[in-house]
Design a protein around this motif. Structure first.
Motif, PDB file in Angstrom:
ATOM      1  N   GLU A  68     -45.506 -24.228   0.791  1.00  0.00           N
ATOM      2  CA  GLU A  68     -44.640 -23.048   0.703  1.00  0.00           C
ATOM      3  C   GLU A  68     -44.615 -22.602  -0.749  1.00  0.00           C
ATOM      4  N   ARG A 101     -31.318 -31.593   6.853  1.00  0.00           N
ATOM      5  CA  ARG A 101     -32.217 -31.532   5.716  1.00  0.00           C
ATOM      6  C   ARG A 101     -31.422 -31.779   4.453  1.00  0.00           C
ATOM      7  N   GLU A 153     -42.081 -33.691   2.774  1.00  0.00           N
ATOM      8  CA  GLU A 153     -42.089 -32.453   2.014  1.00  0.00           C
ATOM      9  C   GLU A 153     -41.841 -32.804   0.546  1.00  0.00           C
ATOM     10  N   HIS A 168     -43.304 -26.187  -2.197  1.00  0.00           N
ATOM     11  CA  HIS A 168     -43.031 -27.343  -1.346  1.00  0.00           C
ATOM     12  C   HIS A 168     -44.323 -27.750  -0.655  1.00  0.00           C
TER      13      HIS A 168
HETATM   14 MG    MG Z   1     -39.593 -26.242   3.437  1.00  0.00          MG
END
Ligand code: MG
Ligand code: ADP
Length: 722
Positions: free
Chosen positions: A219, A459, A473, A346
């Motif tokens: 990302e 998360r 991640e 990311h």
């Molecule tokens: Mg992400």
């Protein structure tokens, strides 16, 4: 606003979105500019195609006869699109993409121009490598290096207004075979990981095991600033970030930009950009606004790591070029604006093959769960043993501004598993999950536990490295970085840890334990040694910074000056040598190059600070101070008096600005350092410290000086006017 600024504002407000002409459906433009396997199948004989396909799938070298055939077909395909030139594309130790352009043309004795492109031109191009950073490899080898097509990554066409160029993704190495690039270690790390994964799975009773690769979906966050503003900011143009600038009255406190409606001009840019990505076979998937005003994100769908790494570099190139076509400067810097969220990349990472699937996906079957536990456990061990390496591979001058700041992951590497999974590992560690020897509890009771809900709400945004359901991640990676370094490190630590896992499994299996029993024993031992790396709390908090270091023995390496020397530590050298990913010489070359880049990029910024302070900011302050002084004098004559505090504040800050940049100049002259690390620490503390001080005086001036004379576009203009 002053003249330059108001003109820029007018120009920006008069802009209209650039029209895009592409009307064909996705299916027609997808990979249209890529010489991929599908196009090779059409162009090559059956045998040549078979040889080529094997090379793509296994990474085995291409024989020279096939190389000639493939080269000819590639040339025909490219020339059919009007290409007169080809270029090897490679990835030197900077984060940039390098290109060496050549013509297909050769002349014959009769003076006619003919075209030529042989297998050896495809496999071996010879750029003059002497001006690329080589570290110590420059001394030990001929400076020249050569590039060679990486057949696992397809050739493609890049378009300019003038036509097409055939681009050939390549490795870059010295004549003696040392890697001078970021691609070779990545490819080697994939092989190392494949060998280790294969060994573990074989011990677990798997027989049909296809080649492994890592998957990567990155990302990418970035900022867009209108070019009319950017050209008036030497710092944005040369350093990619603002070295000065007072905070605007409004920034991101309302969270009204995040996932808000995308401004029209930006949306048009995004669509044009993504159309170009589709033509190049890059699976762009989502785009949206990010947290800060003027900040956006694009995430392509994940791909095999070596392809994803090339595509990520290409994405950055295409993004900058397309942004320029739409009147934007695209900023990939990790912290373009002080006090405003920075940009990261990311890196979503998992490990998979076509027979066992994704080994970081818990799955639903008991066997799958056992394999998952071993692979996930291996990652935990890797982060614990080699956390400082993960910190070192994300260490750049620009990422230092972001790591450890309030909105970005800390510089301490830990791993977040989520409550449920952390519970499973802790239960195994505590001996709460045990196995009866009749194998009746084949699944360790895990199928129920592990079949957990993948709730994206679960998360932890404050972790630098988080398990997110079927992948990890790596969030601490910087937005301007190549993903190759982080991917290479992840693959390598996994390769090493899986070998350890296999060693332990072997001992247990030889002692007559069943596989589930052996797994439980190995994971228990692994957690006893390495659970200190697992952390589910608030990574931003000062409590964690203290506990991580004092109670858990994790290392906090806040600056690159402290992180980069990790590359010279004996256990890191041993890791890379043992896995065959980098020799000690190659690793040391990386340390030298990255350290030099760190020092240089801070020095460039420092020189800009001096230049802008003396030639732009100080004169503006002086002019306004003179205006004020004149006004006071005239006022006195007519018998009125103004409060003179303001001119005093301006004088004080202007004087301090000048004296600070004078100190900065003399600090930059210093070269008497004991070693590279001492030099880096000087950049991190003295130079950066003086730059910050200079900035504080300049920013204090910005809020005192008349807006009509302030020469630099302000934060509110750059961030909010699109
Ligand atoms: Mg992400
Ligand atoms: P987020 O909630 O983090 O925005 P997304 O669904 O947008 O999650 O995915 C982020 C990235 O992770 C995308 O590039 C996606 O393709 C990638 N990704 C998804 N699954 C995997 C996987 N198994 N391995 C690697 N990357 C993956």
């Amino acid at each position: 606003a002053n003249e330059v600024r108001s003109q820029a504002i007018t120009e920006v407000l008069n802009r209209t979105a650039v029209e895009t002409v592409e009307t064909r459906p996705l299916s027609e433009i997808w990979a249209i500019d890529v010489f991929n396997l599908a196009k090779m199948e059409e162009a090559l004989s059956k045998n040549a195609f078979k040889a080529m396909k094997k090379t793509v799938q296994t990474g085995e070298p291409l024989d020279s006869a096939t190389a000639d055939i493939v080269a000819a077909a590639m040339k025909d395909w490219a020339m059919g699109k009007g290409a007169k030139f080809f270029s090897h594309v490679f990835y030197p130790l900077t984060n940039i993409t390098a290109e060496k352009h050549d013509g297909f043309i050769v002349t014959n004795p009769e003076g006619n121009a003919i075209t030529e492109f042989t297998g050896s031109l495809l496999i071996k191009g010879e750029p003059d490598g002497s001006s690329f950073p080589n570290g110590s490899l420059r001394m030990t080898n001929a400076a020249r290096g050569y590039t060679s097509w990486d057949p696992t990554s397809p050739a493609y066409i890049m378009w300019t207004a003038n036509g097409a160029t055939l681009m050939i993704p390549s490795v870059f190495m010295s004549w003696t075979g040392e890697s001078l690039d970021k691609k070779i270690p990545l490819l080697r790390s994939i092989s190392a990981m494949d060998a280790s994964a294969r060994r573990v799975l074989t011990l677990m009773g798997e027989t049909d095991i296809a080649p492994f690769n890592a998957s990567c979906g990155a990302e990418q966050e970035y900022f867009l600033v209108d070019q009319h503003f950017a050209v008036a900011r030497p710092d944005l143009l040369l350093a990619g970030r603002t070295l000065f600038g007072a905070a605007p009255a409004k920034s991101q406190e309302f969270d009204d930009h995040y996932f808000g409606a995308i401004p029209e001009r930006v949306q048009v840019f995004m669509q044009a950009f993504e159309e170009k990505l589709y033509r190049l076979g890059i699976p762009a998937k989502t785009h949206h606004n990010e947290v800060a005003p003027g900040q956006f994100e694009i995430a392509p769908y994940y791909e095999a790591a070596n392809v994803a790494a090339d595509h990520q570099q290409l994405l950055m190139t295409v993004m900058k070029a397309t942004a320029a076509e739409h009147g934007f400067l695209c900023l990939l810097h990790e912290k373009p604006f002080a006090g405003i969220n920075g940009s990261g990349k990311h890196v979503n990472w998992s490990v998979a093959n076509s027979t066992q699937g994704n080994l970081l996906d818990p799955g639903t079957s008991p066997e799958h769960n056992l394999n998952f536990l071993l692979f996930c456990g291996a990652v935990i061990r890797g982060v614990h043993k080699f956390g400082p390496l993960l910190r070192a591979v994300i260490a750049t001058a620009s990422n230092d501004h972001r790591l450890g700041a309030n909105e970005a992951p800390p510089a301490i590497l830990s791993v977040y598993l989520g409550d449920q999974l952390e519970g499973v590992f802790n239960d195994i560690k505590a001996g709460k999950i045990s196995v009866s020897s009749d194998g009746g509890v084949m699944d360790l009771g895990l199928s129920q536990i592990l079949n957990f809900q993948r709730d994206p709400g679960d998360r932890n945004r404050t972790s630098p490295f988080a398990f997110t359901g079927n992948r990890f991640e790596f969030r601490a990676v910087g937005s301007s970085q190549s993903v190759s370094g982080p991917l290479t490190a992840l693959n390598t630590i996994l390769a090493d840890s899986l070998q350890w896992v296999a060693d332990q499994l072997e001992v247990q299996l030889e002692a007559g334990k069943t596989r589930p029993e052996a797994v439980a024993i190995v994971i228990k031992e692994l957690m006893e040694l390495h659970s200190d790396a697992v952390f589910g709390g608030d990574g931003y908090s000062s409590e964690w910074h203290e506990a991580a270091v004092k109670e858990r023995g994790l290392r906090n390496l806040p600056t690159s000056a402290e992180a980069l020397p990790v590359f010279t530590e004996p256990d890191i050298i041993a890791l890379f040598e043992k896995t065959g990913v980098l020799s000690a010489l190659e690793l040391n070359a990386r340390y030298e190059v990255y350290a030099e880049q760190y020092i240089n990029s801070i020095a460039v910024e420092a020189k800009l600070v001096i230049d802008m302070a003396k030639t732009i900011i100080y004169p503006a302050a002086l002019k306004y101070a003179a205006d004020l002084a004149n006004t006071y004098a005239v006022a006195n004559e007519v018998g009125v008096s103004f409060d003179t505090t303001q001119v005093k504040v301006i004088a004080e800050n202007a004087n301090l600005l000048l004296s600070t940049v004078a100190s900065l100049s003399s600090e930059l002259e210093r070269h008497d350092f004991a070693d590279t690390k001492a030099h880096m620490l000087h950049s991190a503390t003295s130079i950066r410290g003086l730059m910050d001080t200079a900035r504080s005086h300049a920013d204090a001036l910005e809020v005192e000086v008349d807006d009509a004379v302030w020469p630099l576009p302000k934060y509110r203009e750059m961030l909010f006017i699109k």
